[in-house]
Design a protein around this motif. Structure first.
Motif, mmCIF file in Angstrom:
data_model
loop_
_atom_site.group_PDB
_atom_site.id
_atom_site.type_symbol
_atom_site.label_atom_id
_atom_site.label_comp_id
_atom_site.label_asym_id
_atom_site.label_seq_id
_atom_site.Cartn_x
_atom_site.Cartn_y
_atom_site.Cartn_z
ATOM 1 N N SER B 84 -8.380 11.979 23.833
ATOM 2 C CA SER B 84 -8.437 12.913 22.448
ATOM 3 C C SER B 84 -7.104 12.285 21.777
ATOM 4 C CB SER B 84 -8.201 14.325 22.860
ATOM 5 O OG SER B 84 -9.387 14.860 23.436
ATOM 6 N N ALA B 85 -7.147 12.051 20.621
ATOM 7 C CA ALA B 85 -6.208 11.230 19.751
ATOM 8 C C ALA B 85 -7.085 10.922 18.290
ATOM 9 C CB ALA B 85 -5.733 9.949 20.225
ATOM 10 N N THR B 86 -5.953 10.405 17.407
ATOM 11 C CA THR B 86 -6.424 9.985 16.209
ATOM 12 C C THR B 86 -6.621 8.569 16.395
ATOM 13 O OG1 THR B 86 -5.434 11.748 14.841
ATOM 14 C CG2 THR B 86 -6.121 9.728 13.644
ATOM 15 N N TYR B 87 -7.786 7.884 15.814
ATOM 16 C CA TYR B 87 -8.196 6.534 15.956
ATOM 17 C C TYR B 87 -8.018 6.053 14.608
ATOM 18 C CZ TYR B 87 -9.347 7.242 20.777
ATOM 19 O OH TYR B 87 -9.055 7.629 22.045
ATOM 20 N N LEU B 88 -7.133 4.936 14.232
ATOM 21 C CA LEU B 88 -6.962 4.267 12.984
ATOM 22 C C LEU B 88 -7.591 3.096 13.095
ATOM 23 C CD1 LEU B 88 -3.070 4.722 12.592
ATOM 24 C CD2 LEU B 88 -4.922 6.201 11.639
ATOM 25 N N CYS B 89 -8.565 2.766 11.932
ATOM 26 C CA CYS B 89 -9.094 1.409 11.549
ATOM 27 C C CYS B 89 -8.125 0.744 10.861
ATOM 28 C CB CYS B 89 -10.399 1.653 11.351
ATOM 29 S SG CYS B 89 -11.288 0.119 10.625
ATOM 30 N N ALA B 90 -8.092 -0.626 11.072
ATOM 31 C CA ALA B 90 -7.233 -1.525 10.204
ATOM 32 C C ALA B 90 -8.033 -2.808 10.089
ATOM 33 C CB ALA B 90 -5.910 -1.687 10.760
ATOM 34 N N VAL B 91 -8.031 -3.273 8.777
ATOM 35 C CA VAL B 91 -8.382 -4.487 8.436
ATOM 36 C C VAL B 91 -7.596 -5.374 7.661
ATOM 37 C CG1 VAL B 91 -10.459 -5.341 7.003
ATOM 38 C CG2 VAL B 91 -10.651 -3.055 8.098
ATOM 39 N N ASN B 92 -7.773 -6.768 8.090
ATOM 40 C CA ASN B 92 -6.976 -7.857 7.414
ATOM 41 C C ASN B 92 -7.809 -8.932 7.044
ATOM 42 O OD1 ASN B 92 -4.637 -9.166 6.818
ATOM 43 N ND2 ASN B 92 -3.780 -9.058 8.453
ATOM 44 N N SER B 93 -7.369 -9.538 6.206
ATOM 45 C CA SER B 93 -8.183 -10.848 5.334
ATOM 46 C C SER B 93 -6.855 -12.032 5.628
ATOM 47 C CB SER B 93 -8.571 -10.336 4.132
ATOM 48 O OG SER B 93 -7.542 -10.705 3.094
ATOM 49 N N TRP B 94 -7.859 -13.042 5.560
ATOM 50 C CA TRP B 94 -7.039 -14.374 5.427
ATOM 51 C C TRP B 94 -6.127 -14.635 4.202
ATOM 52 C CZ3 TRP B 94 -6.676 -14.580 10.255
ATOM 53 C CH2 TRP B 94 -7.635 -14.825 11.043
ATOM 54 N N GLU B 95 -6.704 -13.900 3.029
ATOM 55 C CA GLU B 95 -5.905 -14.119 1.694
ATOM 56 C C GLU B 95 -4.438 -13.818 1.936
ATOM 57 O OE1 GLU B 95 -9.779 -12.666 -1.013
ATOM 58 O OE2 GLU B 95 -7.820 -11.484 -1.063
ATOM 59 N N SER B 96 -4.226 -12.916 2.849
ATOM 60 C CA SER B 96 -2.907 -12.397 3.055
ATOM 61 C C SER B 96 -1.952 -13.711 3.646
ATOM 62 C CB SER B 96 -2.645 -11.188 3.667
ATOM 63 O OG SER B 96 -3.086 -11.165 5.159
ATOM 64 N N GLY B 97 -2.541 -14.757 4.100
ATOM 65 C CA GLY B 97 -1.908 -15.590 4.786
ATOM 66 C C GLY B 97 -1.635 -15.453 6.376
ATOM 67 N N GLY B 98 -2.528 -14.574 6.745
ATOM 68 C CA GLY B 98 -2.425 -14.226 8.194
ATOM 69 C C GLY B 98 -1.812 -12.990 8.830
ATOM 70 N N GLY B 99 -0.575 -12.783 7.783
ATOM 71 C CA GLY B 99 0.395 -11.799 8.471
ATOM 72 C C GLY B 99 -0.070 -10.175 8.358
ATOM 73 N N ALA B 100 0.740 -9.515 9.296
ATOM 74 C CA ALA B 100 0.025 -8.111 9.347
ATOM 75 C C ALA B 100 0.422 -7.408 7.886
ATOM 76 C CB ALA B 100 0.944 -7.544 10.534
ATOM 77 N N ASP B 101 1.288 -8.135 7.214
ATOM 78 C CA ASP B 101 1.541 -7.400 5.624
ATOM 79 C C ASP B 101 0.163 -7.250 5.098
ATOM 80 O OD1 ASP B 101 1.678 -10.133 3.707
ATOM 81 O OD2 ASP B 101 2.217 -10.419 5.680
ATOM 82 N N GLY B 102 -0.832 -8.109 5.280
ATOM 83 C CA GLY B 102 -2.087 -7.938 4.532
ATOM 84 C C GLY B 102 -3.036 -6.778 5.399
ATOM 85 N N LEU B 103 -2.568 -6.078 6.236
ATOM 86 C CA LEU B 103 -3.271 -4.940 7.016
ATOM 87 C C LEU B 103 -3.623 -3.826 6.006
ATOM 88 C CD1 LEU B 103 -2.056 -4.232 10.599
ATOM 89 C CD2 LEU B 103 -4.563 -4.958 9.993
ATOM 90 N N THR B 104 -4.652 -3.372 6.013
ATOM 91 C CA THR B 104 -5.061 -1.992 5.356
ATOM 92 C C THR B 104 -5.553 -0.911 6.412
ATOM 93 O OG1 THR B 104 -5.630 -3.271 3.273
ATOM 94 C CG2 THR B 104 -6.439 -0.967 3.432
ATOM 95 N N PHE B 105 -4.941 0.158 6.534
ATOM 96 C CA PHE B 105 -5.221 1.061 7.394
ATOM 97 C C PHE B 105 -6.282 2.220 6.824
ATOM 98 C CE2 PHE B 105 -2.366 0.260 11.137
ATOM 99 C CZ PHE B 105 -1.838 -0.479 10.814
ATOM 100 N N GLY B 106 -7.170 2.744 7.608
ATOM 101 C CA GLY B 106 -7.761 3.702 7.212
ATOM 102 C C GLY B 106 -6.947 4.884 7.657
ATOM 103 N N LYS B 107 -7.485 6.195 7.127
ATOM 104 C CA LYS B 107 -6.683 7.390 7.399
ATOM 105 C C LYS B 107 -6.899 7.992 8.823
ATOM 106 C CE LYS B 107 -6.753 8.804 2.675
ATOM 107 N NZ LYS B 107 -7.043 9.824 1.502
ATOM 108 N N GLY B 108 -7.808 7.538 9.700
ATOM 109 C CA GLY B 108 -8.021 8.096 10.819
ATOM 110 C C GLY B 108 -9.146 8.820 11.204
ATOM 111 N N THR B 109 -9.663 9.019 12.376
ATOM 112 C CA THR B 109 -10.468 9.997 12.895
ATOM 113 C C THR B 109 -9.989 10.572 14.048
ATOM 114 O OG1 THR B 109 -12.507 8.740 12.288
ATOM 115 C CG2 THR B 109 -12.781 10.356 13.725
ATOM 116 N N HIS B 110 -9.907 11.935 13.752
ATOM 117 C CA HIS B 110 -9.368 12.850 14.789
ATOM 118 C C HIS B 110 -10.439 13.162 15.761
ATOM 119 C CE1 HIS B 110 -7.441 16.776 16.022
ATOM 120 N NE2 HIS B 110 -7.130 15.941 17.273
#
Lengths: 114, 115
Positions: B84-110
């Motif tokens: 039981s928790a909130t699960y966050l989906c996060a997506v990245n693309s190579w356009e960002s150069g591979g760094g985690a600064d390119g991550l986009t997070f969803g709002k999460g499912t409880h």
């Protein structure tokens, strides 16, 4: 044990005051990040740093400032210019195994503006 | 504007059943996909990542990716109350150069696992 330490865990601030949140890591990671999380919201990137003495603005940098004088440390200052600073602030560092989304998070700092 | 969409829930699943969490993303250039678990009042913790179409299994967790449909899911088998928790989906693309600064997070499912 290796990890990320954020302090303080809880912080109360009066309007018009600046406040600095501490973030220290001993994972030997080059990259560090600051996120903001509001209730029912995803994480939003404030600032990030890929290397010492260099940092970049994220999506919501206005009203915030950072420094990266040491590899281990990435403090965040929430300035009085930030219009809605009450939030949960998360510091993270980036894994260096080629996993570009593998982040290690600190326990967070919850800031409340009175 | 890159978007990551998740149903906020709560998703209620009986103990021992399979919990299925879904995530869709808007950027067709996305290349890497992550699931983070966040307990209430705590920080997120990475539990799964997937780069290629298909399934990836790790213990009771299976991540599924369908790039054509721009859809990624997380299955939790034999659900436990501790899931039981909130699960966050996060997506990245190579356009960002591979760094985690390119991550986009969803709002999460409880997710709530009912004993």
């Amino acid at each position: 044990d290796g990890g990320i330490t954020q302090s303080p865990k809880y912080l109360f601030r009066k309007e018009g005051q600046n406040v600095t949140l501490s973030c220290e890591q001993n994972l030997n990671h080059d990259a560090m990040y600051w996120y903001r999380q509001d209730p029912g919201q995803g994480l939003r990137l404030i600032y990030y740093s890929q290397i010492v003495n260099d940092f970049q603005k994220g999506d919501i940098a206005e009203g915030y400032s950072v420094s990266r004088e040491k590899k281990e440390s990435f403090p965040l200052t929430v300035t009085s210019a930030q219009k809605n600073p009450t939030a949960f602030y998360l510091c993270a560092s980036g894994g260096d195994r080629g996993l570009n989304g593998e982040l290690f998070f600190g326990e967070g700092s919850r800031l409340t503006v009175l | 504007q890159k978007e990551v969409e998740q149903n906020s829930g709560p998703l209620s699943v009986p103990e021992g059943a399979i919990a299925s969490l879904n995530c869709t993303y808007s950027d067709r250039g996305s290349q890497s996909f992550f699931w983070y678990r966040q307990y209430s009042g705590k920080s997120p913790e990475l539990i799964m990542f997937i780069y290629s179409n298909g399934d990836k299994e790790d213990g009771r967790f299976t991540a599924q990716l369908n790039k054509a449909s721009q859809y990624v899911s997380l299955l939790i088998r034999d659900s436990q109350p501790s899931d039981s928790a909130t699960y966050l989906c996060a997506v990245n693309s190579w356009e960002s150069g591979g760094g985690a600064d390119g991550l986009t997070f969803g709002k999460g499912t409880h997710l709530i696992i009912q004993p």
